[in-house]
Design a protein around this motif. Structure first.
Motif, PDB file in Angstrom:
ATOM      1  N   ASP A  53       0.460  -1.166   0.233  1.00  0.00           N
ATOM      2  CA  ASP A  53      -0.003  -0.156  -0.368  1.00  0.00           C
ATOM      3  C   ASP A  53       0.618   1.163  -0.133  1.00  0.00           C
ATOM      4  N   TYR A 120      -1.370   5.033  -8.363  1.00  0.00           N
ATOM      5  CA  TYR A 120      -1.725   5.941  -8.087  1.00  0.00           C
ATOM      6  C   TYR A 120      -1.171   7.102  -8.336  1.00  0.00           C
ATOM      7  N   THR A 180      -8.296   6.660  -5.999  1.00  0.00           N
ATOM      8  CA  THR A 180      -7.063   6.543  -4.959  1.00  0.00           C
ATOM      9  C   THR A 180      -6.222   7.511  -5.422  1.00  0.00           C
ATOM     10  N   ARG A 182      -4.550  11.382  -4.135  1.00  0.00           N
ATOM     11  CA  ARG A 182      -4.311  11.653  -2.955  1.00  0.00           C
ATOM     12  C   ARG A 182      -3.649  12.573  -3.251  1.00  0.00           C
TER      13      ARG A 182
END
Length: 832
Positions: A53, A120, A180, A182
């Motif tokens: 992650d 991402y 996703t 950010r």
């Protein structure tokens, strides 16, 4: 979790100097090497986050402070490397000790470096050069993100300047495209900060001068309105107006404007203890608002911080103590007064002040740069840590050093001033001269008594012996340097009165001259007088004379408790019978004494900034009369010589803040030059014109001695419960306390046999050894350089232009010395 400990088989890297850049490294390489060296020493705990992650994410915990830092590392040259510490954000190196610790940890534990692109897409803040928002497009929806980003970002991912006002639109569309997507906290803070700046700018554009006139219960001068507008737009600003131009009212006006525009709900004022109630009184006078002074024990102070009062006032010392327990203080609007007191970045009070969190701030200082350029950098950190760039780069671009690494001057000062334009505003009295009454400065030369002259000349003889000793041996021990500082301080003291040095005697003329001036002032009207001296014992003599005359006066010195100081000022301002305000330099900053129109300086300080601080007590906004400054100077003494000093510190100040000289240089930093200057400073001044070509920079000389000497306190008298050092009292900068008094130590201090009349003091055998070692080591260094060797040869070898004959010409003290040397050499060669 794994400790960042060194393995036995690690190769020890060569140590890098913290003070001098190695020739084989660039400036940035050197700084990164220093951080790597620090990472080697410190014991960090490091662990890696979930690699799926959060690939490339680490946490670094300092085992001593327990502070935790977030680190992203994706390879040596990756633009995505990051650390949450302030050094990473301000150094522009793309590295810090925490990031270097992660590199070492990866290497020692043979961990894999994640260097790819994440899936991402994210917005991040780049800290290389000026801060800028950048976009990193991930592997998911890559083509769609590139199409969406085109109006907002350049092809290399840097946000376009005009996109700031619409960046929130991009962020909303990006989330719709991929949830996703950010962004990071520092990006959002940067966006809010930028948008808030443009919002304030628009508010200010719509705000008229008429509305500014209604802010306070006092009329503002045009330049004061300009200062309020500047601080409001900047958000965080330094008002560095020359002392006496009303910085306090500008700070209060800015707070009131912020309040009127619903930007703030609380103000915290941090100031010296002696000024707390002066701030309270002026806020009540200008605004009518309620004010609370945060004082009492810790629990009482903690409760007062949460008070609903709009204005809260706390002293620097109380604030520092509270930070230790509360960890931080928060306020919407911060005002810091006399911030030059925090010029030393490493003091406890300075460290504590950096833990105050505020949305907006106004920092006040009439002298943000008193002595060294580095001080301005420290003060600027309270306003904008990015304005002047990294400290190492700032020093490299502005400081000029000698071959030995000593500071000999400054350069690019106008460039520094240009960088400060958006955060610092400064006006001088000469800029607003039409709005101030006339000022007249007068130097009154006062003769000394026979007793004063004898003592002064004896000290001068002691200094001459040390100069001669240097000329002869090119060496002064640490003890000699301390004696040199002591003798010069005592020369200044005795110019005022012998009482400062020895309370069993009192020989002086300045006290009588001061009383004569006061009588003339009293006879001519109702004018009030302020009297300053660096020496508490000198002010004590003036007070005794006024007692004998039954004249009402106020007396401020370092022994007066802070809670009583405001009463002294109030009495002087409000009571018409209180005609004189006597003060040491403990009261040379912050006090508003413009009710007086005459100021008498019983002595002159080394530092010209301190002199102007004294004068600014009466020559300031609110003064209704023409004022007179009278400087008493003992004729034919070191005091008279100080009048013609080269004002290096003032030139440095003007170069940055007043658009003066772009480069300011000190004289040669070699000790022989210092000794030549001291010789000039202490020789008889009669018959020499003031400000002549041979004038000495007293400040310059004193700074060089300060750097070469570790001055320790000698036997001190205890005055008002405080130990005071005669050495510290004589010189400014790091050695000058809030105020000073004399000492009863007798002449000939230091355990030496000192005799006037040119007889040299007995030499310590250990010093002779040191002198010999110093000579040979200096000679060895000289002979290692062909250029220096040639200079040495040229200085002692003379060629007769007429005959062509060559001779060896070595200066000697006298014929007797030559005979003694030849006799000694003869005995050595003869084996006897």
């Amino acid at each position: 979790m794994t400790k960042n400990t060194r393995k036995k088989d690690d190769k020890k890297l060569p140590k890098v100097s913290y003070y001098c850049k190695p020739d084989n490294l660039t400036l940035k390489q050197w700084q990164i090497a220093l951080r790597r060296q620090t990472a080697e020493k410190e014991n960090f705990a490091i662990f890696e986050h979930n690699t799926k992650d959060s690939p490339g994410y680490y946490s670094v915990v300092n085992s001593v402070t327990k502070n935790e830092y977030r680190v992203v590392y994706r390879g040596e040259e990756s633009v995505w490397n990051y650390c949450s510490c302030m050094d990473f954000k301000t150094s522009q190196l793309g590295s810090c000790k925490h990031l270097e610790a992660v590199k070492l940890w990866i290497s020692r534990n043979h961990r894999k470096i994640y260097a790819g692109r994440p899936s991402y897409t994210s917005l991040y803040l780049s800290y290389k050069g000026e801060r800028k928002i950048c976009l990193r497009i991930g592997t998911d929806h890559e083509d769609e993100f590139r199409q969406l980003a085109e109006p907002y970002f350049t092809p290399d991912g840097v946000m376009r300047p005009r996109a700031m006002l619409h960046i929130m639109d991009f962020m909303r569309e990006a989330i719709r495209l991929d949830n996703t997507f950010r962004w990071y906290d520092d990006v959002l803070s940067f966006i809010v900060e930028n948008r808030d700046f443009h919002y304030r700018k628009q508010l200010l554009h719509d705000f008229s001068d008429k509305e500014l006139d209604q802010l306070l219960k006092v009329s503002l001068y045009p330049y004061q309105k300009e200062g309020i507008r500047f601080a409001f737009q900047a958000g965080k600003a330094i008002i560095a107006d020359e002392m006496g131009l009303g910085k306090t009212v500008q700070a209060i006006g800015t707070a009131e404007l912020m309040k009127r525009k619903n930007l703030i709900a609380s103000v915290l004022i941090v100031c010296p203890t002696s000024l707390k109630y002066q701030w309270k009184r002026e806020i009540e006078r200008f605004t009518g608002s309620t004010v609370v002074v945060v004082e009492g024990n810790h629990l009482a102070r903690k409760k007062l911080y949460t008070s609903e009062c709009f204005y809260k006032i706390v002293s620097y010392n109380a604030m520092s103590n509270d930070i230790k327990l509360l960890q931080t203080l928060h306020t919407d609007f911060l005002i810091m007064d006399e911030v030059q007191r925090l010029k030393n970045w490493k003091t406890q009070i300075s460290r504590s002040a950096r833990h105050i969190e505020s949305e907006y701030a106004v920092v006040l200082s009439g002298t943000p740069l008193e002595n060294k350029l580095e001080e301005l950098y420290s003060v600027m950190q309270f306003v904008d840590q990015y304005c002047l760039g990294p400290y190492y780069q700032f020093i490299d671009q502005t400081v000029v050093t000698s071959d030995t690494g000593k500071v000999i001057g400054y350069k690019n000062l106008n460039l520094v001033g240009e960088k400060l334009k958006s955060s610092l505003i400064r006006r001088c009295k000469k800029d607003v001269a039409l709005q101030l009454p006339q000022r007249m400065d007068k130097i009154l030369f006062v003769p000394m008594t026979k007793e004063q002259r004898e003592i002064h000349d004896e000290y001068q003889g002691q200094v001459a012996q040390l100069v001669y000793k240097w000329t002869r041996f090119r060496f002064l021990s640490e003890k000699d340097r301390k004696r040199l500082l002591l003798f010069m301080s005592q020369m200044r003291m005795v110019c005022d009165s012998t009482y400062i040095l020895d309370q069993k005697t009192r020989c002086d003329t300045k006290v009588d001259e001061t009383i004569n001036i006061l009588r003339n002032v009293f006879d001519s009207g109702d004018e009030k007088v302020v009297i300053f001296s660096q020496w508490e014992r000198m002010t004590r003599l003036i007070a005794a004379e006024l007692d004998a005359m039954d004249v009402r006066y106020e007396y401020l010195h370092g022994g007066v408790p802070s809670e009583k100081r405001r009463h002294l000022t109030e009495n002087f301002i409000e009571n018409p019978d209180s005609r004189v305000f006597i003060s040491t330099d403990a009261g040379s900053t912050g006090l508003n004494l413009q009710v007086a129109s005459v100021l008498i300086n019983l002595d002159l300080p080394w530092n010209p900034a301190v002199l102007e601080q004294r004068i600014a007590r009466i020559f300031r906004i609110g003064q209704q009369r023409n004022i007179q400054i009278i400087n008493l100077v003992a004729s034919g003494t070191i005091e008279e010589r100080m009048l013609s000093t080269l004002n290096f510190k003032s030139s440095l100040f003007e170069g940055i803040l007043d658009n003066g000289q772009d480069s300011v240089f000190l004289d040669d930093s070699k000790l022989d030059k210092i000794m030549d200057s001291i010789k000039i400073m202490t020789e008889t001044t009669e018959g020499q014109e003031e400000g002549g070509a041979d004038s000495l920079s007293a400040q310059d000389m004193e700074e060089r001695i300060d750097r070469d000497s570790a001055v320790t306190e000698i036997e001190n008298d205890e005055v008002s419960g405080e130990k005071e050092s005669v050495l510290s009292a004589g010189f400014p900068d790091e050695f000058e306390p809030e105020e000073a008094s004399g000492t009863s130590e007798k002449r000939g201090v230091g355990g030496t046999t000192s005799v006037s009349g040119g007889v040299e003091a007995k030499e310590d055998p250990q010093e002779l050894v040191q002198q010999g070692l110093s000579f040979f080591s200096g000679l060895a260094r000289t002979l290692q350089s062909p250029q220096e060797t040639q200079k040495l040869v040229d200085s002692i070898v003379k060629v007769d232009e007429k005959t062509g004959k060559t001779s060896l010409n070595i200066p000697v003290p006298d014929k007797e010395s030559v005979v003694n040397i030849l006799n000694m050499v003869g005995k050595l060669l003869g084996g006897k």
